[in-house]
Design an enzyme around this catalytic site. Structure first.
Site, mmCIF file in Angstrom:
data_model
loop_
_atom_site.group_PDB
_atom_site.id
_atom_site.type_symbol
_atom_site.label_atom_id
_atom_site.label_comp_id
_atom_site.label_asym_id
_atom_site.label_seq_id
_atom_site.Cartn_x
_atom_site.Cartn_y
_atom_site.Cartn_z
ATOM 1 N N LYS A 1 28.270 35.031 47.083
ATOM 2 C CA LYS A 1 27.627 36.018 46.199
ATOM 3 C C LYS A 1 28.291 36.035 44.826
ATOM 4 O O LYS A 1 27.616 36.000 43.799
ATOM 5 C CB LYS A 1 27.717 37.440 46.798
ATOM 6 C CG LYS A 1 27.058 37.587 48.157
ATOM 7 C CD LYS A 1 27.113 39.019 48.665
ATOM 8 C CE LYS A 1 28.503 39.562 48.909
ATOM 9 N NZ LYS A 1 29.259 38.849 49.960
ATOM 10 N N ARG B 1 24.789 48.039 51.095
ATOM 11 C CA ARG B 1 25.327 47.500 52.353
ATOM 12 C C ARG B 1 24.988 48.365 53.546
ATOM 13 O O ARG B 1 25.338 48.002 54.670
ATOM 14 C CB ARG B 1 26.850 47.421 52.251
ATOM 15 C CG ARG B 1 27.348 46.170 51.553
ATOM 16 C CD ARG B 1 28.814 46.384 51.234
ATOM 17 N NE ARG B 1 29.614 45.290 51.674
ATOM 18 C CZ ARG B 1 30.162 44.400 50.848
ATOM 19 N NH1 ARG B 1 29.968 44.459 49.553
ATOM 20 N NH2 ARG B 1 30.904 43.451 51.324
ATOM 21 N N ARG C 1 39.985 30.684 49.953
ATOM 22 C CA ARG C 1 39.624 31.225 48.637
ATOM 23 C C ARG C 1 40.863 31.600 47.825
ATOM 24 O O ARG C 1 41.825 32.143 48.346
ATOM 25 C CB ARG C 1 38.752 32.471 48.786
ATOM 26 C CG ARG C 1 38.490 33.133 47.421
ATOM 27 C CD ARG C 1 37.407 34.152 47.429
ATOM 28 N NE ARG C 1 37.607 35.185 48.424
ATOM 29 C CZ ARG C 1 36.687 36.073 48.741
ATOM 30 N NH1 ARG C 1 35.505 36.022 48.161
ATOM 31 N NH2 ARG C 1 36.925 36.986 49.638
ATOM 32 N N ARG D 1 43.162 37.163 48.014
ATOM 33 C CA ARG D 1 42.740 38.568 48.130
ATOM 34 C C ARG D 1 43.371 39.217 49.360
ATOM 35 O O ARG D 1 43.507 38.573 50.398
ATOM 36 C CB ARG D 1 41.215 38.616 48.235
ATOM 37 C CG ARG D 1 40.588 39.295 47.041
ATOM 38 C CD ARG D 1 39.132 39.116 46.992
ATOM 39 N NE ARG D 1 38.402 39.771 48.081
ATOM 40 C CZ ARG D 1 37.089 39.800 48.169
ATOM 41 N NH1 ARG D 1 36.359 39.213 47.233
ATOM 42 N NH2 ARG D 1 36.489 40.399 49.166
ATOM 43 N N ARG E 1 35.437 42.143 58.590
ATOM 44 C CA ARG E 1 34.403 42.230 57.547
ATOM 45 C C ARG E 1 33.094 41.608 58.042
ATOM 46 O O ARG E 1 32.014 42.113 57.758
ATOM 47 C CB ARG E 1 34.892 41.540 56.267
ATOM 48 C CG ARG E 1 35.905 42.396 55.507
ATOM 49 C CD ARG E 1 36.746 41.576 54.557
ATOM 50 N NE ARG E 1 35.971 40.861 53.579
ATOM 51 C CZ ARG E 1 36.386 39.760 52.956
ATOM 52 N NH1 ARG E 1 37.580 39.258 53.209
ATOM 53 N NH2 ARG E 1 35.614 39.163 52.083
#
Ligand code: AP5
Ligand code: MG
Length: 217
Positions: A13, A88, A127, A160, A171
């Protein structure tokens, strides 16, 4: 152009929203980035959401709509936005509709990037993000796991807080339980356009721009 980009954690996203927003000359509004920024600044909101973010659970609908109302009221959102990470929950769908209606507008497109869970885990575990300009990388792309710097601004890349494996799994679970019903809602409404999120970022971007053009007639 008022567009929502949906997808599971790690679907791309952020990667795609940055590019779409640049091409459409509208701001990229990422609710996750707004929350992480609040945590970094140590604001009242930041202190209240820090633990929730680190746990991989959702921040309350009431806090989220206040945050979004404030961001969408900025003059840069007048001609549109790429909204990444909201709505969400079904309550957030209602809140967004009401917020846009109060501004005399509505969504033009809702685009979903679909990626299988095993690919998501790989993407998130590798990431790296720039804490300064928010650009997102993957270790596969930068060729090293540690010590890399942002190619745009030279800041050291970081992992992160919510990208450790147990939090990523939480998540994904939250996404399947609480956000799938949002996709079903937009699907029933006939407004959800889905792209395959596998392949290179360029390939996914091309799919998204073709769909967005179709959504706009
Ligand atoms: P948020 O920041 O929105 O996180 P998320 O939804 O978990 O999604 P990510 O940002 O992790 O993934 P992404 O889809 O942006 O993927 P990316 O482009 O980075 O939310 C964080 C938290 O904030 C939530 O858990 C919640 O607590 C809170 N929150 C936020 N919004 C909320 C709301 N509305 N209500 C309540 N709480 C809220 O890509 C991932 C990796 O893959 C990168 O390394 C990238 O380089 C790589 N990659 C991307 N595309 C490709 C590709 N095509 N091929 C190979 N690699 C790729
Ligand atoms: Mg993101």
């Amino acid at each position: 152009m008022r567009t929502v980009i949906m997808g599971a954690p790690g679907a791309g996203k952020g990667t795609q929203s940055v590019r779409l927003a640049r091409s459409w000359k509208v701001p990229h509004v990422s609710t996750g980035e707004l929350l992480r920024e609040a945590v970094k600044l140590g604001s009242d909101l930041g202190r209240r959401v820090k633990e929730t973010l680190a746990s991989g659970r959702l921040v309350s609908d009431a806090m989220m709509v206040d945050l979004l109302r404030e961001r969408l009221a900025h003059p840069d959102c007048r001609s549109g936005f790429v909204l990444d990470g909201y709505p969400r929950t079904l309550k957030q769908v209602e809140d967004l509709d009401a917020l846009l209606a109060s501004m005399g507008s509505a969504l033009d497109a809702t685009l979903l990037i679909e990626v299988p869970d095993d690919t998501l885990l790989h993407r998130l575990s590798g990431r790296r993000s720039c804490p300064s300009c928010q650009r997102v990388y993957h270790v596969d792309q930068i060729g090293r796991r540690d010590g890399a710097v942002c190619e745009r601004c030279g800041t050291g890349l970081t992992v992160r807080d919510d990208d450790k494996e147990s939090t990523v799994r939480r998540r994904l679970q939250v996404y399947h339980e609480q956000t799938r019903p949002v996709l079903d809602h937009y699907r029933r409404q006939g407004s959800l356009k889905t792209v395959d999120g596998r392949g290179t970022p360029d390939e996914v971007y091309d799919r998204l721009t073709s769909l967005a053009q179709m959504a706009n007639g």
